[in-house]
Design an enzyme around this catalytic site. Sequence first.
Site: not given
Ligand SMILES: *Cc1c(COP(=O)(O)O)cnc(C)c1O
Length: 431
Positions: A107
């Site tokens: 993210k």
């Molecule tokens: C947010 C997150 C996900 C999921 O991603 P999405 O875009 O919400 O499907 C998967 N793995 C980790 C470690 C995350 O922080």
Amino acid sequence: MQYYSLNKKAPNVSFKDAVIKGLAPDKGLYFPESITPLEKDFFDHIEYFTNNEIAYKVIHQFVADEIPETVLKQIIEETLNFEFPVVNIDKNIAALELFHGPTLAFKDVGARFMARCLGYFNMDADKTKVTVLVATSGDTGGAVASGFLGIDGVDVIILYPRGKVSEVQEKQLTTLGNNITALEVDGTFDDCQEMVKTAFLDEDIIKKKKLTSANSINVARWLPQMFYFFFTYKQLKNKEKELIFSVPSGNFGNICAGLMALQLGLPVKQFIAATNINDIVPNYLATEIYTPKPSKQTISNAMDVGNPSNFVRILELFGHDNSKLKNHLSSYSFTDDETRKAIKLLKEKLNYIADPHGAVGYLGLKKYMSDKNAQGIFLETAHPVKFLDVVEPVIKESLELPPQILDVIDKEKVAINISKYEELKHLLLYS
Ligand SMILES: *Cc1c(COP(=O)(O)O)cnc(C)c1O
């Protein structure tokens, strides 16, 4: 570029307004009016482009002339200041490691890109600051705090549930200071989210503050995730083999960005949405009935989502035609037990340490590929040290802490305790 609301009951807006608003006034998600594939020549020569050049090519049409070329290039450079390695694990299987950023979460890219766009758009505005208000159950908060740190004209308020985020995650939220304020809420993640939603609808607050959110529904957090899939393609030695991506999915923003990359012409044979037991999308693909459910807690907790917000964007991408969708997307769900076994197998047989989310991605890839002779890539979305309590007992080994964690672990936590919505409101209105 103009964006329309998927609920179709709100006016179209520019990229700028889509970023500032987050969600359309009719509560729909914003979606770009057009998607123009990139030229074949770009894909044929992708190894000659730097990551920054690729990112500019990919994102440019969605921003168009709303950010000048030099500024957009600067934003990309500041967003992508770390590596995105594709690591071979086994014959035909590799991990795309997305955890080398400042908070060890994939993210980081979306948060850093969005922060800089918002900072740019707010420069010419009246002097009212934008306040980014987010609730977090862990990873989002850290990435947002770090991504927005020191951005002029933007204040960030992060709500997290007391005692329900890991120690590392808490430190990532509470030690930065500056324009980042952490609120430790006496309650659950759902309580935090409820408070945030209430604030967005509270007339007293809306009159006085420019509020926005920073979750994956925001186009500026969603779209830059397309970069990962192009960076992978660039690194592939053999581009003749069919390419398959398995994406561990919760809110389905990341995989939706992958499917956008496909629309831009990236030659991908199939995408796999791998989930934990929150199996709304695997069920939808099997039954064609969409049934949201309350989320269930798992060891891959960043994917504990019972009503994935970005899935409507995926439906829109394929014109709500399920047979077209299934030609490009498969989805499987896995239990915690299966996930732990995958972490163990990856370590013992292949000498790779996966986090629980990456392990779910690996399982999805294995299930789809069986013995296909294709190139499979699973996305490793978090560093395993962020899930020490799950990973260490399974692999029976202790993990070394990377510098990004050593940096925060000894810093002093600063958070304001709140337990009621009125306290949040007071803070928003009078500080
Ligand atoms: C947010 C997150 C996900 C999921 O991603 P999405 O875009 O919400 O499907 C998967 N793995 C980790 C470690 C995350 O922080």
